[in-house]
Scaffold this motif. Structure first.
Motif, PDB file in Angstrom:
ATOM      1  N   GLY A  93       0.791  -1.224   0.000  1.00 10.58           N
ATOM      2  CA  GLY A  93       0.000   0.000   0.000  1.00 10.58           C
ATOM      3  C   GLY A  93       0.821   1.272   0.000  1.00 10.58           C
ATOM      4  O   GLY A  93       0.284   2.357   0.248  1.00 10.58           O
ATOM      5  N   VAL A  94       2.109   1.167  -0.274  1.00  4.22           N
ATOM      6  CA  VAL A  94       2.992   2.338  -0.302  1.00  4.22           C
ATOM      7  C   VAL A  94       3.081   2.878  -1.730  1.00  4.22           C
ATOM      8  O   VAL A  94       3.274   2.116  -2.682  1.00  4.22           O
ATOM      9  CB  VAL A  94       4.400   1.974   0.214  1.00  4.22           C
ATOM     10  CG1 VAL A  94       5.356   3.156   0.026  1.00  4.22           C
ATOM     11  CG2 VAL A  94       4.336   1.569   1.677  1.00  4.22           C
ATOM     12  N   VAL A  95       2.903   4.184  -1.885  1.00  6.06           N
ATOM     13  CA  VAL A  95       3.090   4.833  -3.181  1.00  6.06           C
ATOM     14  C   VAL A  95       4.234   5.823  -3.047  1.00  6.06           C
ATOM     15  O   VAL A  95       4.396   6.478  -2.004  1.00  6.06           O
ATOM     16  CB  VAL A  95       1.810   5.542  -3.681  1.00  6.06           C
ATOM     17  CG1 VAL A  95       0.702   4.535  -3.911  1.00  6.06           C
ATOM     18  CG2 VAL A  95       1.352   6.606  -2.703  1.00  6.06           C
ATOM     19  N   ALA A  96       5.049   5.930  -4.084  1.00  2.33           N
ATOM     20  CA  ALA A  96       6.220   6.814  -4.030  1.00  2.33           C
ATOM     21  C   ALA A  96       6.548   7.332  -5.419  1.00  2.33           C
ATOM     22  O   ALA A  96       6.492   6.576  -6.401  1.00  2.33           O
ATOM     23  CB  ALA A  96       7.420   6.062  -3.448  1.00  2.33           C
ATOM     24  N   TRP A  97       6.882   8.610  -5.491  1.00  2.00           N
ATOM     25  CA  TRP A  97       7.316   9.230  -6.746  1.00  2.00           C
ATOM     26  C   TRP A  97       8.528  10.096  -6.470  1.00  2.00           C
ATOM     27  O   TRP A  97       8.558  10.857  -5.483  1.00  2.00           O
ATOM     28  CB  TRP A  97       6.201  10.100  -7.351  1.00  2.00           C
ATOM     29  CG  TRP A  97       5.086   9.283  -7.927  1.00  2.00           C
ATOM     30  CD1 TRP A  97       4.064   8.687  -7.239  1.00  2.00           C
ATOM     31  CD2 TRP A  97       4.892   8.949  -9.295  1.00  2.00           C
ATOM     32  NE1 TRP A  97       3.247   8.005  -8.107  1.00  2.00           N
ATOM     33  CE2 TRP A  97       3.728   8.152  -9.375  1.00  2.00           C
ATOM     34  CE3 TRP A  97       5.589   9.247 -10.471  1.00  2.00           C
ATOM     35  CZ2 TRP A  97       3.250   7.658 -10.579  1.00  2.00           C
ATOM     36  CZ3 TRP A  97       5.105   8.759 -11.678  1.00  2.00           C
ATOM     37  CH2 TRP A  97       3.949   7.970 -11.726  1.00  2.00           C
ATOM     38  N   LEU A  98       9.511   9.988  -7.331  1.00  2.00           N
ATOM     39  CA  LEU A  98      10.701  10.828  -7.272  1.00  2.00           C
ATOM     40  C   LEU A  98      10.646  11.826  -8.421  1.00  2.00           C
ATOM     41  O   LEU A  98      10.476  11.438  -9.580  1.00  2.00           O
ATOM     42  CB  LEU A  98      11.963   9.968  -7.388  1.00  2.00           C
ATOM     43  CG  LEU A  98      13.292  10.726  -7.439  1.00  2.00           C
ATOM     44  CD1 LEU A  98      13.564  11.423  -6.107  1.00  2.00           C
ATOM     45  CD2 LEU A  98      14.436   9.789  -7.805  1.00  2.00           C
ATOM     46  N   TRP A  99      10.785  13.096  -8.079  1.00  2.00           N
ATOM     47  CA  TRP A  99      10.841  14.149  -9.096  1.00  2.00           C
ATOM     48  C   TRP A  99      12.282  14.609  -9.236  1.00  2.00           C
ATOM     49  O   TRP A  99      12.926  14.959  -8.234  1.00  2.00           O
ATOM     50  CB  TRP A  99       9.963  15.336  -8.696  1.00  2.00           C
ATOM     51  CG  TRP A  99       8.496  15.057  -8.765  1.00  2.00           C
ATOM     52  CD1 TRP A  99       7.731  14.435  -7.814  1.00  2.00           C
ATOM     53  CD2 TRP A  99       7.616  15.376  -9.843  1.00  2.00           C
ATOM     54  NE1 TRP A  99       6.425  14.352  -8.234  1.00  2.00           N
ATOM     55  CE2 TRP A  99       6.320  14.930  -9.475  1.00  2.00           C
ATOM     56  CE3 TRP A  99       7.787  16.010 -11.075  1.00  2.00           C
ATOM     57  CZ2 TRP A  99       5.217  15.088 -10.298  1.00  2.00           C
ATOM     58  CZ3 TRP A  99       6.686  16.176 -11.895  1.00  2.00           C
ATOM     59  CH2 TRP A  99       5.420  15.715 -11.510  1.00  2.00           C
ATOM     60  N   VAL A 100      12.765  14.610 -10.458  1.00  2.00           N
ATOM     61  CA  VAL A 100      14.123  15.065 -10.751  1.00  2.00           C
ATOM     62  C   VAL A 100      14.014  16.312 -11.621  1.00  2.00           C
ATOM     63  O   VAL A 100      13.557  16.250 -12.769  1.00  2.00           O
ATOM     64  CB  VAL A 100      14.938  13.974 -11.472  1.00  2.00           C
ATOM     65  CG1 VAL A 100      16.349  14.471 -11.732  1.00  2.00           C
ATOM     66  CG2 VAL A 100      14.948  12.686 -10.657  1.00  2.00           C
ATOM     67  N   GLY A 101      14.401  17.433 -11.037  1.00  2.00           N
ATOM     68  CA  GLY A 101      14.254  18.696 -11.734  1.00  2.00           C
ATOM     69  C   GLY A 101      15.565  19.255 -12.227  1.00  2.00           C
ATOM     70  O   GLY A 101      16.633  18.661 -12.038  1.00  2.00           O
ATOM     71  N   PRO A 102      15.505  20.412 -12.863  1.00  2.00           N
ATOM     72  CA  PRO A 102      16.734  21.053 -13.344  1.00  2.00           C
ATOM     73  C   PRO A 102      17.608  21.489 -12.176  1.00  2.00           C
ATOM     74  O   PRO A 102      17.144  21.669 -11.053  1.00  2.00           O
ATOM     75  CB  PRO A 102      16.204  22.263 -14.135  1.00  2.00           C
ATOM     76  CG  PRO A 102      14.850  22.532 -13.571  1.00  2.00           C
ATOM     77  CD  PRO A 102      14.306  21.214 -13.157  1.00  2.00           C
ATOM     78  N   ARG A 103      18.868  21.636 -12.445  1.00  2.00           N
ATOM     79  CA  ARG A 103      19.854  22.118 -11.471  1.00  2.00           C
ATOM     80  C   ARG A 103      19.876  21.256 -10.210  1.00  2.00           C
ATOM     81  O   ARG A 103      19.938  21.741  -9.099  1.00  2.00           O
ATOM     82  CB  ARG A 103      19.588  23.586 -11.144  1.00  2.00           C
ATOM     83  CG  ARG A 103      19.837  24.513 -12.330  1.00  2.00           C
ATOM     84  CD  ARG A 103      19.376  25.911 -12.049  1.00  2.00           C
ATOM     85  NE  ARG A 103      17.924  26.004 -12.044  1.00  2.00           N
ATOM     86  CZ  ARG A 103      17.255  27.139 -11.829  1.00  2.00           C
ATOM     87  NH1 ARG A 103      17.924  28.248 -11.581  1.00  2.00           N
ATOM     88  NH2 ARG A 103      15.950  27.154 -11.836  1.00  2.00           N
ATOM     89  N   ARG A 104      19.811  19.940 -10.425  1.00  2.00           N
ATOM     90  CA  ARG A 104      19.934  18.961  -9.353  1.00  2.00           C
ATOM     91  C   ARG A 104      18.940  19.213  -8.209  1.00  2.00           C
ATOM     92  O   ARG A 104      19.294  19.188  -7.035  1.00  2.00           O
ATOM     93  CB  ARG A 104      21.350  18.931  -8.805  1.00  2.00           C
ATOM     94  CG  ARG A 104      22.404  18.584  -9.837  1.00  2.00           C
ATOM     95  CD  ARG A 104      23.664  18.108  -9.169  1.00  2.00           C
ATOM     96  NE  ARG A 104      24.765  17.921 -10.101  1.00  2.00           N
ATOM     97  CZ  ARG A 104      24.861  16.924 -10.966  1.00  2.00           C
ATOM     98  NH1 ARG A 104      23.913  16.017 -11.019  1.00  2.00           N
ATOM     99  NH2 ARG A 104      25.888  16.823 -11.779  1.00  2.00           N
ATOM    100  N   SER A 105      17.708  19.447  -8.559  1.00  2.00           N
ATOM    101  CA  SER A 105      16.659  19.588  -7.548  1.00  2.00           C
ATOM    102  C   SER A 105      15.855  18.293  -7.514  1.00  2.00           C
ATOM    103  O   SER A 105      15.550  17.711  -8.559  1.00  2.00           O
ATOM    104  CB  SER A 105      15.757  20.780  -7.867  1.00  2.00           C
ATOM    105  OG  SER A 105      15.251  20.696  -9.190  1.00  2.00           O
ATOM    106  N   PHE A 106      15.531  17.835  -6.315  1.00  2.00           N
ATOM    107  CA  PHE A 106      14.838  16.561  -6.133  1.00  2.00           C
ATOM    108  C   PHE A 106      13.688  16.723  -5.141  1.00  2.00           C
ATOM    109  O   PHE A 106      13.756  17.531  -4.217  1.00  2.00           O
ATOM    110  CB  PHE A 106      15.778  15.482  -5.575  1.00  2.00           C
ATOM    111  CG  PHE A 106      16.953  15.165  -6.445  1.00  2.00           C
ATOM    112  CD1 PHE A 106      16.862  14.189  -7.425  1.00  2.00           C
ATOM    113  CD2 PHE A 106      18.155  15.840  -6.287  1.00  2.00           C
ATOM    114  CE1 PHE A 106      17.955  13.888  -8.231  1.00  2.00           C
ATOM    115  CE2 PHE A 106      19.250  15.547  -7.077  1.00  2.00           C
ATOM    116  CZ  PHE A 106      19.150  14.572  -8.057  1.00  2.00           C
ATOM    117  N   ARG A 107      12.640  15.925  -5.373  1.00  2.00           N
ATOM    118  CA  ARG A 107      11.581  15.746  -4.395  1.00  2.00           C
ATOM    119  C   ARG A 107      11.239  14.260  -4.368  1.00  2.00           C
ATOM    120  O   ARG A 107      11.147  13.622  -5.426  1.00  2.00           O
ATOM    121  CB  ARG A 107      10.320  16.530  -4.757  1.00  2.00           C
ATOM    122  CG  ARG A 107      10.425  18.031  -4.604  1.00  2.00           C
ATOM    123  CD  ARG A 107      10.443  18.449  -3.143  1.00  2.00           C
ATOM    124  NE  ARG A 107      10.414  19.899  -3.032  1.00  2.00           N
ATOM    125  CZ  ARG A 107      11.473  20.684  -3.087  1.00  2.00           C
ATOM    126  NH1 ARG A 107      12.678  20.141  -3.268  1.00  2.00           N
ATOM    127  NH2 ARG A 107      11.367  21.984  -2.966  1.00  2.00           N
TER     128      ARG A 107
END
Length: 522
Positions: free
Chosen positions: A428-442
């Motif tokens: 039941g775990v959901v996870a998303w990684l966002w990889v943005g410009p200039r080495r920004s992460f969420r």
């Protein structure tokens, strides 16, 4: 008008829905004067745009008629519901459904077309666009076409109309009495304040395509009400079984209305965004017809039902479909999230819808924890206390997804792995990684299951090798340090209670450290 700057700078837009009539009525009470679209106080407008939204959906601006108000005021259930939320209710509070449209001009009581144009210019100056409604399925009972072109509507024989009088109404237009259908969802009773357009008639299709073009001159996006009702097979299945009179254009529509109408729109207004209210699993078909975004009611239902496994399965759909889905916890048709979910589930669900791909829809009052859903037929809404803690949570959440990592980044779904054989708590775990410009992460992760979940999240970011990675939870004060090489090797270990959630920012230090870049859009 150019595409507003906020909208042009993101691949993941946020829309803020306003019940325009109730919003202006509330502002009028607050400021002690009649507030219209053209003279909304700066502070009131900033309260909306300050959420970080890219567009404002002005729901319910078009002119309605006396017939719709009369029908609405005759509905006993509506008066009962209105008295429940408005202790000082009077029949004048019922102003009729904004989806029984008499003409696509802005109601004079709201400031008219000039007021809308003025507000749109003010919003554009801060980079925010406008969303307006298009209601293709039906018109108001007193729309000019009803008497001018009664053959543009679905009709019944007198015998059929007499056998089901709640679904039909008589029209005398310079000839014999005709019986026209009320608009309907095939699974529900007819809407008694509407008249059903007949999409087998070529003139109807052309006229409604023209209406769509007219709306496009006044906004940046168009939300199309109950868009699946105009699909050929849906329209035919709805009406052929109801023994209607044949249409002048034949018994089957000549091609898919949306396919032709959207292509005509694109030739003249290529930047206008098309949003479909859609249900019944027909969302993908409407995307194929040309819609940029379609409602994702399925995600809301599964979040509200507490079925984490089904949420996880739903979010494994095709990446392009995900990107073109509208995520929401409430809107004017749905119960208020604060009243329909527990506080812990509400927060977990809010994190999910805010940090998965797609368009995010926020509803006026949602961020303050409003609990009463105001029927769209009412012209004002109840005053409710602000849930200060929930408001602070939403502010942190919207700030956390307001950086370039989410606004301009690439989303990567992470499939959690079990910590040991036989442990299924990760399902039941959901996870998303966002990889943005200039080495920004969420990194968003939420446990939507009923028990404590344990899992490893595979994180494949080569830059992490040889560095110490700091994970800062932007929704709390939590801060963790992890060895970057171990993250690459086995993944990030997490243990979370039911409804536990995180929205991490990554920072790094060590040889060739990650830059802590977290730029927000203006």
């Amino acid at each position: 008008m150019k595409v507003p700057t906020r909208l042009a700078s993101t691949t993941r837009p946020i829309v803020y829905e306003l019940d325009t009539r109730a919003w202006l009525a509330a502002l009028s009470r607050r400021y002690g004067r009649n507030v219209r679209l053209g003279d909304v106080p700066d502070g009131a407008l900033k309260a909306i745009t300050g959420t970080g939204c890219d567009m404002v959906w002005l729901m319910g601006v078009w002119r309605t008629g006396a017939a719709g108000r009369k029908v609405a005021r005759s509905l006993s259930w509506l008066a009962t519901e209105a008295r429940t939320i408005l202790p000082d209710f009077t029949p004048r509070d019922i102003v009729g459904s904004p989806y029984a449209i008499a003409d696509y001009e802005v109601a004079s009581s709201l400031g008219g077309d000039e007021g809308l144009a003025s507000l749109r210019r003010r919003l554009a100056r801060v980079g925010v666009g406008v969303v307006l409604d298009f209601v293709p399925n039906h018109t108001a009972l007193d729309h000019p076409w009803v008497h001018r072109h009664p053959d543009w509507y679905v009709r019944a024989t007198p015998e059929r109309a007499a056998s089901d009088p709640s679904s039909w109404f008589p029209v005398r237009a310079g000839g014999p009495t005709r019986f026209l259908a009320h608009g309907r969802d095939p699974n529900l009773p007819a809407w008694p304040d509407t008249a059903q357009l007949d999409y087998r008639v070529p003139e109807v299709r052309a006229a409604m395509s023209d209406v769509l073009l007219q709306i496009a001159t006044r906004c940046d996006a168009i939300r199309c009400d109950m868009a699946m009702l105009e699909l050929e097979d849906v329209f035919c299945a709805t009406w052929q079984s109801r023994v209607v009179e044949p249409a002048s254009g034949g018994d089957v529509p000549a091609g898919e209305f949306w396919w032709h109408a959207i292509r005509a729109l694109r030739t003249r207004y290529p930047n206008v965004i098309m949003i479909a209210e859609s249900y019944w699993g027909l969302e993908y078909r409407l995307q194929q017809m040309g819609f940029d975004y379609t409602y994702d009611k399925t995600l809301l239902d599964r979040l509200r039902d507490g079925n984490g496994v089904e949420v996880a399965a739903h979010l494994r759909a095709d990446a392009d479909y995900q990107r073109r889905s509208v995520r929401f916890l409430e809107n004017h048709d749905e119960p208020r999230a604060a009243a329909s979910m527990s506080p812990s589930r509400l927060r977990a669900a809010a994190v999910v819808v805010a940090a998965v791909p797609g368009m995010l829809l926020l509803h006026d009052g949602q961020l303050d924890g409003a609990r009463f859903r105001t029927p769209v037929e009412l012209g004002r809404r109840p005053d409710e206390p602000i849930d200060v803690e929930l408001r602070a949570f939403y502010e942190r959440l919207l700030a956390a997804v307001g950086g370039v990592a989410v606004r301009r980044g690439t989303p990567i779904r992470l499939d959690p792995r079990a910590t040991w054989e036989g442990d299924s708590t990760h399902a039941g775990v959901v996870a998303w990684l966002w990889v943005g410009p200039r080495r920004s992460f969420r990194l968003m992760v939420a446990n939507l299951g009923p028990t404590t979940a344990r899992c490893f999240l595979p994180i494949r970011v080569p830059d992490f090798a040889g560095r110490t990675i700091v994970l800062e939870d932007l929704l709390s004060d939590a801060r963790y340090e992890r060895d970057g090489s171990q993250l690459l090797d086995r993944g990030l270990y997490l243990e979370m209670p039911p409804d536990g959630h995180h929205l991490f920012r990554f920072r790094g230090h060590g040889p060739g450290a990650l830059k802590a870049v977290d730029t927000h859009e203006p």
